[in-house]
Scaffold this motif. Structure first.
Motif, short mmCIF file in Angstrom:
data_model
loop_
_atom_site.label_atom_id
_atom_site.label_comp_id
_atom_site.label_asym_id
_atom_site.label_seq_id
_atom_site.Cartn_x
_atom_site.Cartn_y
_atom_site.Cartn_z
N LYS A 115 5.72 1.43 -3.04
CA LYS A 115 6.85 2.14 -3.65
C LYS A 115 6.37 3.00 -4.82
CE LYS A 115 11.42 2.29 -3.12
NZ LYS A 115 12.07 2.58 -1.82
N GLY A 141 8.66 -7.69 6.18
CA GLY A 141 8.83 -8.81 5.26
C GLY A 141 7.97 -9.98 5.72
N THR A 180 2.93 -12.36 8.68
CA THR A 180 2.93 -11.59 7.45
C THR A 180 3.21 -12.52 6.28
OG1 THR A 180 3.69 -9.57 8.54
CG2 THR A 180 4.05 -9.72 6.16
N ASP A 208 11.44 -0.68 3.60
CA ASP A 208 11.53 -2.08 4.04
C ASP A 208 11.95 -2.07 5.52
OD1 ASP A 208 12.15 -4.71 4.60
OD2 ASP A 208 13.38 -5.00 2.81
N ILE A 237 7.22 -1.27 5.97
CA ILE A 237 6.59 -2.49 5.45
C ILE A 237 7.39 -3.71 5.90
CG2 ILE A 237 5.83 -3.67 3.35
CD1 ILE A 237 6.10 -0.73 2.06
N ALA A 275 8.50 4.66 1.15
CA ALA A 275 8.09 3.26 1.35
C ALA A 275 9.34 2.50 1.76
CB ALA A 275 7.49 2.68 0.08
N LEU A 323 0.95 -2.63 7.93
CA LEU A 323 1.98 -1.62 7.70
C LEU A 323 1.93 -0.57 8.81
CD1 LEU A 323 1.80 -2.94 4.89
CD2 LEU A 323 2.02 -0.67 3.88
N THR A 328 3.12 -5.83 -1.64
CA THR A 328 2.79 -4.57 -0.96
C THR A 328 3.93 -3.57 -1.06
OG1 THR A 328 1.36 -5.75 0.60
CG2 THR A 328 2.12 -3.56 1.25
N PHE A 329 5.16 -4.05 -0.90
CA PHE A 329 6.31 -3.14 -0.99
C PHE A 329 6.37 -2.50 -2.38
CE2 PHE A 329 10.80 -2.15 -1.77
CZ PHE A 329 11.04 -1.32 -0.68
N SER A 330 6.12 -3.31 -3.40
CA SER A 330 6.15 -2.79 -4.77
C SER A 330 5.03 -1.78 -4.99
CB SER A 330 6.01 -3.95 -5.75
OG SER A 330 5.93 -3.48 -7.08
N ALA A 361 3.71 -9.50 1.22
CA ALA A 361 4.67 -8.47 1.65
C ALA A 361 5.46 -7.94 0.46
CB ALA A 361 5.61 -9.06 2.70
N LYS A 362 5.87 -8.85 -0.41
CA LYS A 362 6.62 -8.45 -1.60
C LYS A 362 5.76 -7.57 -2.51
CE LYS A 362 9.20 -10.41 -5.51
NZ LYS A 362 9.61 -11.69 -6.18
#
Length: 408
Positions: free
Chosen positions: A321, A181, A308, A330, A179, A328, A358, A316-318, A313-314
């Motif tokens: 995860k 940033g 992005t 970074d 993923i 998942a 992604l 999506t990462f969460s 992005a923040k």
């Protein structure tokens, strides 16, 4: 939402997803020529109960949800292949000479069809609308722009856009999600074509001919100086010649010599790209003139840099995860957060709405998947298809729920 249950639902679709992927792989098509692929995908969606809209030259769009007020998220899969003769050892090899799904777009299409099926099962959980896009002509950077011009981001207006892209030939377990940033995550790209024209003649009489090959070779070498002497060292710019063609006989000076290649930068405003194009034209024509030739420089198929959105992005990462845990990842942990050198025409969407793309690993080099995209021997690991479908689905459901909660 129980992510384990969603993964289990997705895993039940795995045999069908592999079957779909193999059928698409056997029938690769280029650009906007989707005479097999588009009807195939449309039929699958209609079997699930979707109303499908044909968009642009060969695209498909459908929506689900809309019964509860909320935002709209776009999920995208590209459908086109590459003009490559397949050499991969698979049971479902391309049946079309000179064409191959060497970038994994057959995987993307199968995964999004799987997500379409999962979303039907969870339609009552959709807070807003999910728009599904099946796009042609990504490899020539024309499909995304064509669909935008024909209303992709309207009716309903898209608030966020999401895509997955498979990656093979990397030393990572299959099914990991990388993923990016916020910021520029992929380069812009523009293709160029240089034609140098001299005078044909017998190879034994160079004075009676005008040597287009030598002029073109000098041009090729001189163009490398643009990066090393005219672009700020702190900027990213890549000028690449990937095709050089001249002549048909060993004893004949050809009339023309031609070069094809690409220009890639990380400048979202395009100023560096414009600088390179200007200097390419000046250098090419200047050297051609000095060597008694003429030259033409053509530029085509521009694709901007991929942006992005930092907040997306923040989020999506969460969200990823929750479903994939340590798988998942970074991307900053892998490449220091540097932008990728490749290009992607979903970038056109990224300049209109908050967007993220992604990467999902689909071929561990430690397990025999030795080749990467655009290689005639590349293979992709089918086993990750259901995970991609689950990722698309979870992203849509959860992001829409979170967006609604933020506005409450």
């Amino acid at each position: 939402m129980d992510t384990n249950l969603l993964l289990q639902e997705a895993q039940k679709l795995q045999p069908e997803l592999a079957k779909i992927r193999h059928e698409l792989h056997r029938h690769p098509e280029l650009g906007f020529d989707m005479t097999f692929t588009k009807p195939f995908v449309k039929a699958k969606l209609e079997e699930m109960g979707y109303e499908v809209t044909e968009m642009g030259k060969a695209g498909l769009v459908t929506t689900i949800g809309g019964n509860r007020p909320g935002k709209t998220i776009l999920l995208r899969a590209d459908m086109d292949a590459l003009p490559i003769h397949e050499e991969a050892e698979v049971d479902f090899k391309s049946e079309t000479e000179g064409k191959m799904h060497a970038c994994g777009h057959d995987m993307h299409t199968a995964m999004l069809l799987g997500a379409a099926q999962l979303l039907k099962s969870h339609e009552d959980e959709i807070v807003g609308t999910v728009k599904l896009e099946f796009q042609p002509a990504e490899e020539i950077f024309r499909g995304s722009e064509d669909m935008i011009q024909n209303g992709l981001l309207k009716n309903p207006d898209v608030d966020a856009a999401f895509m997955l892209h498979v990656v093979a030939g990397v030393p990572m377990p299959a099914g990991a999600l990388m993923i990016p940033g916020g910021g520029i995550s992929m380069t812009s790209c523009e293709q160029y074509h240089i034609t140098v024209t001299g005078k044909s003649g017998h190879g034994s009489m160079p004075a009676a001919a005008v040597d287009a090959i030598t002029a073109a070779a000098q041009i090729h070498l001189a163009l490398q100086e643009i990066n090393s002497r005219e672009i700020d060292p702190g900027e990213y710019a890549v000028f690449t010649t990937c095709k050089f063609q001249a002549g048909n006989a060993s004893n004949v000076f050809p009339e023309t010599a031609q070069m094809w290649g690409t220009i890639r930068t990380l400048d979202p405003e395009g100023k560096i790209n414009d600088q390179i194009k200007t200097r390419m034209t000046e250098i090419t024509k200047g050297i051609a003139l000095a060597m008694r030739c003429e030259a033409e420089v053509e530029f085509s198929d521009f694709c901007p840099s991929m942006l992005t959105d930092p907040e997306l992005a923040k989020d999506t990462f969460s969200i990823m995860k929750e479903m994939f845990g340590p798988l998942a990842i970074d991307m900053a942990q892998i490449n220091g957060g540097k932008a990728g050198g490749g290009s992607e025409d979903f970038a056109f969407v990224s300049h209109e709405v908050p967007t993220i793309g992604l990467y999902i690993t689909a071929g561990n080099s430690k397990e025999g998947y030795l080749y990467g995209q655009h290689n005639s021997k590349v293979r992709f690991d089918d086993s990750i298809l259901y995970k991609g479908s689950a990722a698309y689905t979870h992203m849509a459901l959860r992001w829409l729920q979170d967006a609604s909660a933020k506005e409450a």
